[in-house]
Design a protein around this motif. Structure first.
Motif, mmCIF file in Angstrom:
data_model
loop_
_atom_site.group_PDB
_atom_site.id
_atom_site.type_symbol
_atom_site.label_atom_id
_atom_site.label_comp_id
_atom_site.label_asym_id
_atom_site.label_seq_id
_atom_site.Cartn_x
_atom_site.Cartn_y
_atom_site.Cartn_z
ATOM 1 N N SER A 478 28.522 21.371 33.114
ATOM 2 C CA SER A 478 27.640 22.052 32.875
ATOM 3 C C SER A 478 28.125 23.379 31.796
ATOM 4 N N SER A 479 27.113 23.349 30.916
ATOM 5 C CA SER A 479 27.533 24.671 30.065
ATOM 6 C C SER A 479 26.503 25.969 30.677
ATOM 7 N N ILE A 480 25.704 26.042 31.224
ATOM 8 C CA ILE A 480 24.980 27.135 31.832
ATOM 9 C C ILE A 480 25.283 28.167 31.907
ATOM 10 N N VAL A 481 26.979 28.084 32.483
ATOM 11 C CA VAL A 481 27.282 30.045 31.878
ATOM 12 C C VAL A 481 28.623 30.162 31.241
ATOM 13 N N GLY A 482 28.672 28.707 30.727
ATOM 14 C CA GLY A 482 30.686 28.722 30.764
ATOM 15 C C GLY A 482 31.188 28.198 31.868
ATOM 16 N N ALA A 483 32.446 27.104 31.168
ATOM 17 C CA ALA A 483 33.327 27.342 32.519
ATOM 18 C C ALA A 483 34.067 28.331 32.810
ATOM 19 N N VAL A 484 34.104 27.903 34.330
ATOM 20 C CA VAL A 484 35.036 28.715 35.127
ATOM 21 C C VAL A 484 36.222 28.027 35.223
ATOM 22 N N PRO A 485 37.468 29.138 35.074
ATOM 23 C CA PRO A 485 39.077 28.174 34.895
ATOM 24 C C PRO A 485 39.301 27.849 36.010
ATOM 25 N N THR A 486 40.032 26.104 36.230
ATOM 26 C CA THR A 486 41.110 26.232 37.658
ATOM 27 C C THR A 486 42.625 26.704 37.466
ATOM 28 N N ARG A 487 42.647 27.495 38.333
ATOM 29 C CA ARG A 487 44.107 27.712 39.166
ATOM 30 C C ARG A 487 45.167 27.237 39.578
ATOM 31 N N ASP A 488 46.298 27.429 39.656
ATOM 32 C CA ASP A 488 47.181 26.810 40.527
ATOM 33 C C ASP A 488 46.470 28.435 41.575
ATOM 34 N N PRO A 489 46.589 27.332 42.867
ATOM 35 C CA PRO A 489 46.486 28.152 44.201
ATOM 36 C C PRO A 489 47.574 28.953 44.962
ATOM 37 N N THR A 490 48.786 28.210 44.388
ATOM 38 C CA THR A 490 50.247 28.974 44.398
ATOM 39 C C THR A 490 50.579 30.057 43.659
ATOM 40 N N GLU A 491 50.399 30.268 42.356
ATOM 41 C CA GLU A 491 50.689 31.561 41.191
ATOM 42 C C GLU A 491 49.376 31.740 41.297
ATOM 43 N N PHE A 492 48.287 31.335 41.315
ATOM 44 C CA PHE A 492 47.470 32.421 41.668
ATOM 45 C C PHE A 492 47.358 34.000 43.275
ATOM 46 N N ALA A 493 47.872 33.010 43.920
ATOM 47 C CA ALA A 493 48.359 33.913 45.259
ATOM 48 C C ALA A 493 49.879 34.612 44.807
ATOM 49 N N ARG A 494 50.648 34.403 44.535
ATOM 50 C CA ARG A 494 51.428 35.435 44.227
ATOM 51 C C ARG A 494 51.235 35.938 43.313
ATOM 52 N N SER A 495 50.674 36.139 41.902
ATOM 53 C CA SER A 495 50.442 36.855 40.955
ATOM 54 C C SER A 495 49.154 37.829 41.365
ATOM 55 N N GLY A 496 48.375 37.126 42.788
ATOM 56 C CA GLY A 496 47.516 38.369 43.255
ATOM 57 C C GLY A 496 47.584 38.852 44.279
ATOM 58 N N GLY A 497 49.553 38.961 44.493
ATOM 59 C CA GLY A 497 49.890 39.968 46.144
ATOM 60 C C GLY A 497 48.827 39.720 47.548
ATOM 61 N N TYR A 498 48.222 38.290 47.743
ATOM 62 C CA TYR A 498 47.902 37.882 49.012
ATOM 63 C C TYR A 498 48.520 37.932 49.761
ATOM 64 N N ALA A 499 49.696 38.139 50.199
ATOM 65 C CA ALA A 499 50.226 37.961 51.100
ATOM 66 C C ALA A 499 49.828 38.134 52.457
ATOM 67 N N ALA A 500 48.875 39.925 52.349
ATOM 68 C CA ALA A 500 48.744 40.000 53.790
ATOM 69 C C ALA A 500 47.576 38.984 54.672
ATOM 70 N N TYR A 501 46.896 38.765 53.227
ATOM 71 C CA TYR A 501 45.593 37.937 53.743
ATOM 72 C C TYR A 501 45.704 36.451 53.650
ATOM 73 N N ILE A 502 46.842 36.069 53.824
ATOM 74 C CA ILE A 502 47.663 35.308 54.411
ATOM 75 C C ILE A 502 48.189 35.289 55.696
ATOM 76 N N ARG A 503 49.046 35.978 55.817
ATOM 77 C CA ARG A 503 49.557 36.637 56.793
ATOM 78 C C ARG A 503 47.795 36.927 57.663
ATOM 79 N N LYS A 504 47.550 37.423 57.823
ATOM 80 C CA LYS A 504 45.531 37.535 59.037
ATOM 81 C C LYS A 504 45.444 36.055 59.386
#
Length: 580
Positions: A478-504
């Protein structure tokens, strides 16, 4: 003034800016504040332990506020339509409550109004959790249907200006003291609940544990909600610079990087009109007159996006189906794995003691000739399949879905976010989209109505219209507000620096080196041993962190093929799904 009024408080648990409560006080000599704890609010199939605890805390807060001004909030457990219709007839009382965009609530309102009308009583619906009177807003349109695009909605709203000012907070001068005889009669009903707590509702042990657990940030109630609003708008520089898209959960220091007001808005501990009035007043003093009718990631932009979704829900637009059809907002026919419609979906929650809690049947008042069937939200309907009957799809029997819900997918960031959601009833919006896309078109290819149902059970800030609209956007159909992109969860985590969040949130991985924290299945045995973790097949061994349950690249490629085969994909989005 004269007569008796029942104020049905469900998702307007506040004294400030409560038009239905205010109207009852103006029209009636006797006012009875009442909360009916229905299945959608507290049954384990529909509400998680932490979500239920947040709601009950908010009920307790309002009880204490009302008792301080010589009234009270009486509690009942059961079907709102049955109980309110019976009390209305017995007391010769009209019922006052807030308008709700959710179809099930609107159906309840229709049944209740019809049930009490022969006795000469009325159901009064007032603005509750929206900025505008949505029924009046929709009546201005020839079709009576909400615009299907946010830009069109903003054009409509721009003709109205900012919403009306909030009504005054109720005080002891406004609210008559509670009639003791009526209160005594209600307290003698078998549906009466003496205390707003899990034990009084005979809920499983997990609900009492969540109720008694100190929550670091999310505590329910109008008093807490107003304090958070004051703190949020008190930092005027941060308010003026607020950009939801720029916020990040990666550091997770115990406080949300957004406003943190959404749970209080969802159940009416905070009035959206009060927030708009506070924000516009402050911004006007900083930057001059500020009309706030903007799309975007500012505070007001996000509130108007919320209003757009509520307006969609209040109209005849269908926000709960995966298929194209009359009034449907679905523009791409995609065959998902799982049901396409909520009426074909159920969920069975099993407690630690092994007790199964299935979606309950819920009776409703019906007049002769009423053909309305028990809804999927409160019944156990079955679906027709090629002339036969088939039991509903039960989410709890789908292992892929259950591993996703429990945070045991083998993808660390997905698991961390889902575990935070289970524990706290809230997770940052960027991680909601990531987890939603993983379940839907970016990974498991499950029907988005499954994910919407799961989030509705877990999120303390869930609103039916917002939740379904966001899932519809994630699905890319549906295009009510436009498409939300899909992301590889591994690359998204690495690029966003989520190490501390994951450990928690995934303690099994807390000692794992950052080189492997995002893809622990690649860690050699000696690295696993040094980190005191084992990576292996999914099972009941809590010391083992599972390997990825799907090949994410293969799944994403299959999803891309499905969408490329669907009509008008390029016309709708002009982009392809990213395959990592």
């Amino acid at each position: 003034m004269g007569g008796t009024g029942i104020v049905w408080l469900r998702k307007n648990l506040r004294l400030h800016d409560n038009p239905s409560f205010k109207l009852a006080c103006e029209k009636c000599d006797v006012v009875i504040p009442l909360c009916v704890l229905d299945d959608l609010l507290v049954h384990p199939s529909f509400s998680s332990p932490v979500k239920t605890a947040f709601y009950l805390e908010s009920v307790v807060c309002l009880q204490e506020e009302l008792r301080a001004i010589h009234s009270d909030l009486l509690l009942l457990r059961g079907s709102p339509v049955d109980l309110l219709a019976s009390l209305s007839k017995q007391l010769q009382a009209s019922v006052y409550t807030e308008f709700d965009a959710e179809p099930e609530l609107r159906r309840w309102h229709k049944l209740l109004a019809r049930a009490i009308q022969p006795s000469g009583e009325q159901l009064h619906l007032c603005i509750g959790n929206s900025m505008y009177d949505l029924e009046r807003l929709l009546s201005r349109l020839p079709s009576g249907r909400a615009p299907a695009r946010q830009s069109e909605f903003m054009k409509l709203v721009s003709t109205l200006g900012l919403p009306e000012k909030p009504v005054d907070t109720l005080t002891s001068k406004d609210l008559p003291s509670l009639d003791k005889d009526i209160a005594k009669d209600i307290m003698q009903m078998r549906e009466f609940v003496p205390e707003a707590c899990p034990a009084a509702l005979d809920l499983p042990d997990e609900y009492t544990e969540a109720w008694e657990m100190p929550r670091r940030h999310w505590q329910g109630g109008e008093v807490v909600g107003l304090a958070k609003l004051a703190s949020f708008v008190g930092d005027t520089d941060a308010l003026a610079r607020f950009n939801k898209a720029a916020s990040s959960p990666a550091t997770d220091d115990g406080r949300p990087s957004t406003s943190g007001l959404s749970p209080y808005l969802a159940i009416g501990c905070l009035s959206v009109r009060t927030i708009v009035a506070e924000v516009t007043g402050i911004l006007s003093s900083l930057v001059g007159p500020h009309h706030g009718l903007h799309c975007g990631n500012s505070v007001l932009g996000q509130l108007f996006l919320r209003e757009f979704f509520l307006c969609l829900g209040a109209s005849e637009r269908k926000l709960d189906t995966c298929v194209k059809g009359t009034n449907s907002l679905i523009e791409l026919d995609v065959t998902w794995d799982g049901p396409a419609d909520p009426k074909d979906l159920t969920y069975t929650w099993v407690s630690q003691r092994g007790c199964a809690y299935k979606c309950p049947e819920q009776s409703n008042v019906r007049e002769e000739g009423d053909s309305l069937e028990a809804s999927p939200a409160s019944g156990t309907a079955i679906m027709d399949v090629e002339g036969g009957k088939q039991e509903q799809y039960d989410m709890s029997e789908d292992q892929l879905v259950m591993r996703w819900m429990e945070g045991k997918t083998g993808f660390p960031l997905i698991d961390a976010a889902m575990r935070q959601l289970n524990k706290e009833g809230w997770v940052h919006h960027s991680l909601r989209f990531l987890c939603a896309a993983f379940l839907n078109r970016g990974g498991l290819f499950k029907s988005w109505v499954i994910g919407a149902r799961a989030f509705a059970r877990m999120l303390t800030d869930c609103d039916w219209a917002l939740n379904n609209s966001n899932w519809m956007c994630v699905s890319g159909t549906s295009s009510i507000v436009g498409a939300v992109p899909t992301r590889d969860p591994t690359e998204f985590a690495r690029s966003g620096g989520y190490a501390a969040y994951i450990r928690k949130h995934v303690p099994e991985l807390r000692n794992l080196d950052e080189a492997y924290i995002y893809s622990p299945w690649l860690a050699p045995d000696h690295v696993q041993e040094a980190a005191a973790v084992r990576i292996g097949e999914y099972g009941h061994d809590q010391t083992v962190y599972p390997t990825p349950m799907v090949d994410i690249n293969e799944r994403a490629a299959n999803a891309l093929k499905q969408f490329q085969n669907a009509s008008r994909f390029g016309e709708l989005h002009g982009v392809s799904i990213k395959v990592s």
